[in-house]
Design an enzyme around this catalytic site. Structure first.
Site, PDB file in Angstrom:
ATOM      1  N   SER A 198       1.379 -26.827  -5.554  1.00  0.00           N
ATOM      2  CA  SER A 198      -0.227 -27.113  -5.685  1.00  0.00           C
ATOM      3  C   SER A 198       0.010 -28.105  -3.787  1.00  0.00           C
ATOM      4  O   SER A 198      -1.100 -28.200  -3.591  1.00  0.00           O
ATOM      5  CB  SER A 198      -0.701 -28.154  -6.790  1.00  0.00           C
ATOM      6  OG  SER A 198      -0.307 -29.410  -6.556  1.00  0.00           O
ATOM      7  N   SER A 258       5.140 -28.111  -8.445  1.00  0.00           N
ATOM      8  CA  SER A 258       3.639 -28.195  -6.997  1.00  0.00           C
ATOM      9  C   SER A 258       4.663 -28.566  -6.241  1.00  0.00           C
ATOM     10  O   SER A 258       3.834 -28.186  -4.799  1.00  0.00           O
ATOM     11  CB  SER A 258       2.968 -28.997  -7.445  1.00  0.00           C
ATOM     12  OG  SER A 258       2.087 -28.382  -8.248  1.00  0.00           O
ATOM     13  N   LYS A 312      -0.417 -36.783  -0.685  1.00  0.00           N
ATOM     14  CA  LYS A 312      -1.207 -35.970  -1.322  1.00  0.00           C
ATOM     15  C   LYS A 312      -2.276 -36.322  -1.787  1.00  0.00           C
ATOM     16  O   LYS A 312      -2.144 -37.647  -2.403  1.00  0.00           O
ATOM     17  CB  LYS A 312      -0.269 -34.974  -3.149  1.00  0.00           C
ATOM     18  CG  LYS A 312      -1.160 -33.850  -3.189  1.00  0.00           C
ATOM     19  CD  LYS A 312       0.407 -33.093  -4.083  1.00  0.00           C
ATOM     20  CE  LYS A 312      -0.737 -32.008  -5.342  1.00  0.00           C
ATOM     21  NZ  LYS A 312       0.096 -31.387  -5.534  1.00  0.00           N
TER      22      LYS A 312
END
Lengths: 536, 553
Positions: free
Chosen positions: A188, A212, A113
């Site tokens: 996210s 997330s 990420k």
């Protein structure tokens, strides 16, 4: 191509058309035989490399090929280092040729990420304010992966600094859900979830502040693990809400997720909040399904959180979760409905605490040292303009909320009160986990929704975090894994089951999750986007 | 010299309390120059610039009253002191800090506040804070925590400072000090409100053209203790002496070099005035940019006069809550920024750091290992029978005190050791611009020297000669005595021979003496001493000389 990762026999059995195979509606209409449960890609890769059936370069190329094919539809990555991946694969092949010892993640392509720092790739956190920023160091989790032979394939898309539940709040692009590209992957960590779901990589790292990792895992039909707060070092994770942030793992199987967690866990002297606890060898618990007894989870006490099946939760989701509960019972668990009265307080408490901390953590993006600086005549406009231009609307909303909550005169009413709620939630989870070995709930109140659907309604989006935020407030570990489908899209939409464990009891969660996954029948784990993808 | 400026300034204010205009400043400057030529003595609190280590006590100056600028008003002064801790590494990362390093050479992702970097507390910071808390007689918080203080400034890389807010590590203590005689003397206790730990910020370097500024983050993350006093002080001198005592304390404890010029010890003072008899405080003004004890004293006294002037002209409402800057060149305070309401730093607990938990055992172990504090040392010296002037001289500088203590420990006479240190040794250090650690004389040899004189092995005169040899070159007393054949002659027969030789060589003077000019005894004594090369025991010499002179021939 998947034949390199799963047995060729199983691939050929994939249904060629959409079939509804939820647990509640266990009546597959397809004439094809049921798909097998997922295998560990990491173990297959290791086996392929050690047996010299496939080279690391071949393996890497097969993933990269799929990545190239799917990426235009998905946009999961903000950055891909193809050349570096191939170079590392070749180096690995040389090591294999000279019979050098291989790390446990050798040849495993890991996506990271983009709010997790990597020294050799840009790390933007999905924000304009850090566009082009190249950190001078690797996050501890990334360093550990590299030390064990893992190959970082690229940086995945996310909601700016992790603030969002759809990945639409990225400053750069919108990622699509591999199960239906008109839908959001969740957020996210949407890029990391989509990348694993579409097999653009083997496993990936995400971060979970209020769900997330778990929400996108549920939306994309992959396994997502949020570790106990303190289990994995946060060093190198761009802080959103420091007391809630954890780095989490995605995999296409529980086993892969557990192996990745094991690789990144442990105390780090660079993170004062990382725990000194010993890290058990999670991987040793992933027994083959053939070795299981008929009631392998006999005696396990499972609490189904009543408040998570209330109004506002999609009926399809509720029946899938009830089906999952029945499956656990079939495995020998005793499932009881339990109540967590403070559950509904989690959402407001979370948004106050997370916004407060983020308003502080994001102060460093002031345009003075790195990132984008707007030319200005005096200091205040330099700050104001750089931040106005650098941050997106969701980030600004949370900074403003948090600044307000921490202001003199409001602190007691908001921040302090939210901390009291947090203590209450912690205690109620503790009590529930004294009575039960694990707690279960949906990972989200619905399956993936359409891109743009909640974009202009932040409160509706926030409400989607109801299932996950309490776990962050309590600091507990939780595993999300596919357990069925609801109707939607061309092929149905996956629904994730959330299993919450006691602090630092990831081992048990992974064991239960693995058995659940390996005994689940009639459930597909590969999205339609790539299900015909069997090019070698 | 700087002290003279201070005292002159004080006097001028006393004489002309309201003359604070440029013309007055000019006059004052001339007076300063005059005084500077007259005296080079310094005062304890105000000689930082001259020599940061050695305190030379004032001898010539007498300021009997401090700055009672007006009989009708009293000033209320509180001080916030920032003490930079001399830990090997910064508070939350492993960067070293050395004052004066080239910009941004002692930085890392943590102290630069890069995304993803996290602070990890250096445990020495806690240890030093506990030491200072105990030495300031504070109550320690066994459970304290760090908080974030949030504001934007380019020298603050994270946009917040890690500090302590509502639960400081130490609270409610006091600092003892003895005011030097020339400032009225007396023992004082000033209250300490709190001591807390925090990190320093970087520094801004402004271009000469003023068109740009640069940021140096070397100092960012260096550990600080903020020590807040109660508003217990009433004069600039008291405030300066408070600061000097704090400096002494941190140096005694070894937690900071306390150097004001390098910014290792920084004082911000709050000054307000109120009519005598009024219990309510007046509007307080904060003064910054105080780089020496003398500037602390002078800035406060300037500020008091400014405020008194405004008050007595019925312009009290022009005293506003603001931060003023001390301008060393102009010798005045000027407005730096006006406070617009209360600054809101939006403190909240630092989530990246666990709470600071002190166990009783940990605190006890530190308490047991504390060195003797300046106050304890002064009381001990006082009990030895030394005058307050001697006590302050010896205890002012830990190195001098340690030298003195070591000399005494070797059995030296207290008063004699004091005299040697305050006299010839201090003079030598001053002339040569050396600290006591830099001279070649060691305490053991000073003790030996004192014993040798007392025991009669050498005379006092020879003792002095040996001392300068020891100061400059080192060596041992015994070695020098032997090398230079300086042992005192105590053999009466030998001295008698010398006396007889001198008398025989000076028949004319002998005749005059015996004719009644007895003053000549001194001449003969000098001659004999010369013959003995200074080694004859003076008592014996005089006794034998008298016998011979008065003998009937």
């Amino acid at each position: 191509m998947l034949s390199t990762l799963q047995s060729p026999r199983s691939l050929s059995r994939f249904p060629s058309r959409y079939t509804l195979c939820t647990l509640t509606a266990q009546s597959p209409t397809s004439t094809s035989p049921p798909p097998p449960p997922p295998h560990s890609q990491i173990l297959s890769i290791r086996h392929s490399l050690l047996s010299r059936r496939l080279s690391a370069a071949q393996l890497a190329e097969s993933y990269l090929t799929r990545l190239r094919l799917t990426e235009p539809h998905l946009k999961s990555f903000l950055h891909v280092s193809e050349d570096a991946v191939l170079q590392q694969a070749h180096r690995l092949d040389q090591m294999i040729a000279s019979s050098e010892e291989l790390g446990p993640l050798a040849g495993v392509l890991v996506a990271v990420k983009d709010n997790i720092c990597t020294a050799d790739m840009p790390s933007t956190g999905g924000s304009r304010v850090l566009e082009g920023y190249l950190p001078p160091f690797d996050a501890t989790a990334v360093r550990k992966i590299k030390d064990l032979g893992g190959i970082v394939v690229g940086k995945t898309n996310l909601d700016e600094f992790g603030m969002g539940s759809t990945t639409e709040a990225s400053a750069f692009q919108v990622t699509a859900n591999p199960w239906d590209i008109s839908r959001v992957p969740g957020g996210s960590s949407g890029g990391s979830a989509a990348a694993v779901s579409a097999r653009q990589c083997v496993v990936s790292l995400g971060s979970d502040t209020g769900g997330s990792v778990r929400l996108p895992a549920s939306f994309c039909g992959v396994v997502g693990l949020k570790p106990t707060y303190g289990r994995v070092s946060r060093y190198g994770l761009m802080a959103y809400a420091s007391s809630l942030d954890v780095i989490g793992c995605f995999g296409s199987s529980v086993a892969d997720t557990g192996i990745l967690l094991h690789a990144i866990s442990g105390h780090d002297r660079l993170d004062a909040t990382s725990s000194n606890r010993e890290v058990p060898d999670f991987a040793s618990r992933f027994d083959s399904v053939d070795l299981l007894e008929s009631k392998p989870l006999k005696g396990l006490r499972v609490g189904l959180i009543r408040e998570t099946l209330d109004d506002g939760v999609d009926n399809g989701v509720i029946s899938v979760i009830r089906g999952a509960a029945s499956h656990l019972e079939e495995l020998g668990c005793s499932v009881t409905e339990i109540s967590l009265p403070s559950f509904s307080l989690g959402l407001p408490a979370y948004y106050i605490l997370a916004s407060s901390e983020s308003s502080s953590n994001l102060s460093r993006y002031d345009g003075v040292r790195y990132g984008n600086q707007v030319a200005a005549d005096e200091l205040n406009s330099l700050y104001g303009d750089s931040r106005a231009k650098g941050f997106g609307p969701e980030v600004k909303r949370r900074i403003l909320t948090g600044t307000y909550a921490l202001s003199a005169g409001y602190y007691d009413a908001y921040y302090k009160r939210a901390q009291q709620v947090r203590t209450m939630i912690r205690k109620s989870f503790k009590a529930a986990l004294d009575e039960n070995d694990i707690l279960i709930s949906p990972a989200a109140p619905s399956a993936a929704y359409k891109i743009g659907e909640k974009k202009d309604d932040p409160l509706a989006m926030y409400a989607g975090d109801i299932m996950t935020v309490n776990v962050n407030l309590a600091g507990l570990p939780a595993l999300v894994l596919p357990c069925g489908f609801v109707e939607g899209g061309a092929a149905g939409l996956p629904v994730g089951l959330q299993m919450i464990g006691a602090g630092f009891d990831e081992e048990n969660l992974l064991k239960v999750g693995h058995i659940f996954e390996q005994t689940l029948e009639n459930c597909r784990f590969v999205p339609p986007l790539i299900e015909h993808d069997d090019t070698p | 010299m700087s002290s003279m400026m201070a005292s002159t300034f004080l006097r001028s204010i006393q004489n002309h309390p309201l003359m604070l205009y440029p013309a007055a400043l000019f006059i004052r400057k001339k007076v300063v120059l005059y005084c500077t030529m007259k005296s080079t003595e310094s005062q304890t609190a105000t000689q930082e610039k001259q020599n940061p280590r050695i305190k030379v006590p004032p001898r010539t100056q007498t300021i009997t009253t401090t700055n009672n600028v007006s009989k009708d008003y009293e000033a209320v002064i509180g001080i916030e002191t920032h003490v930079q801790l001399n830990t090997l590494t910064k508070a939350f990362c492993s960067c070293p800090y050395n004052y004066g390093s080239p910009p941004n050479t002692s930085v890392c992702p943590i102290c630069m506040g890069l995304p993803g970097a996290l602070p990890v507390l250096n445990s020495k910071v806690i240890e030093y804070a506990v030491k200072v808390g105990l030495a300031l007689n504070c109550k320690l918080s066994l459970n304290s925590k760090f908080d974030r203080k949030q504001y934007f400034y380019p020298d603050l890389p994270k946009g917040y400072q890690i500090s302590q807010f509502d639960v400081p590590i130490a609270t409610g203590g006091y600092l003892d000090l003895d005011l030097p005689m020339e400032f009225g003397g007396g023992h004082w206790k000033f209250g300490i409100t709190r001591v807390h730990m925090e990190e320093d910020a970087g520094k801004l370097l402004h271009s000469e053209s003023g068109s740009y500024s640069q940021v140096d983050l070397n100092r960012a993350g260096v550990p600080l203790l903020e020590i807040v006093s109660e508003p217990d002080m009433r004069t600039g001198i008291e405030a300066a002496e408070y600061a000097a005592e704090l400096q002494r304390l941190v140096r005694y404890l070894g937690v900071s070099n306390g150097n004001m010029q390098e910014g290792s010890l920084r004082c911000d003072v709050n000054v307000s005035i109120r009519p005598i008899g009024q219990s309510q405080f007046g509007t307080k003004v904060e003064i910054k940019n105080l780089n020496s004890f003398s500037s602390v004293s002078r800035a406060i006294d300037f500020e008091i006069s400014r405020q008194v002037q405004l008050h007595s002209q019925e312009k009290g409402d022009q005293i506003i809550q603001e931060t003023r800057l001390w301008e060393e060149g102009a010798q005045k305070t000027v407005t730096m920024r006006k406070k617009e309401g209360l600054a809101d730093y939006r403190y909240f607990p630092e989530p990246d750091l666990p709470g600071v938990i002190l166990t009783k055992e940990y605190v006890d172990a530190i308490r047991d290992s504390l060195p003797e504090a300046p106050e304890m040392k002064r009381r001990r010296y006082e009990k030895m029978g030394l005058s307050m002037q001697d006590v302050l001289f010896l205890a002012n500088d830990i190195n001098v005190a340690q030298f003195f203590d070591a000399t005494i420990a070797k059995g030296a006479d207290v008063k004699l050791a004091t005299n040697w240190i305050m006299g010839d040794i201090a003079a030598y250090m001053k002339n040569e611009k050396l600290t006591i650690n830099e001279i070649k004389l060691v305490p053991r040899e000073l003790a030996e020297l004192i014993a040798s004189i007392k025991g009669g092995t050498i005379s006092g005169k020879i003792g002095k000669e040996i001392l300068f040899e020891l100061l400059a070159k080192g060596g041992t007393v015994k070695g020098l005595i032997k090398e230079k054949d300086l042992v005192q002659i105590v053999d009466p027969v030998e001295i008698e021979k010398m006396v007889e030789k001198v008398l025989a060589e000076n028949p004319q003077q002998l005749e005059q003496y015996r004719g009644g000019k007895t003053k000549l005894q001194g001449y003969f004594a000098g001659q004999v001493m010369k013959v003995s090369k200074g080694k004859a025991n003076p008592g014996l010499l005089n006794k034998i000389l008298l016998e011979k002179l008065n003998a009937k021939s």
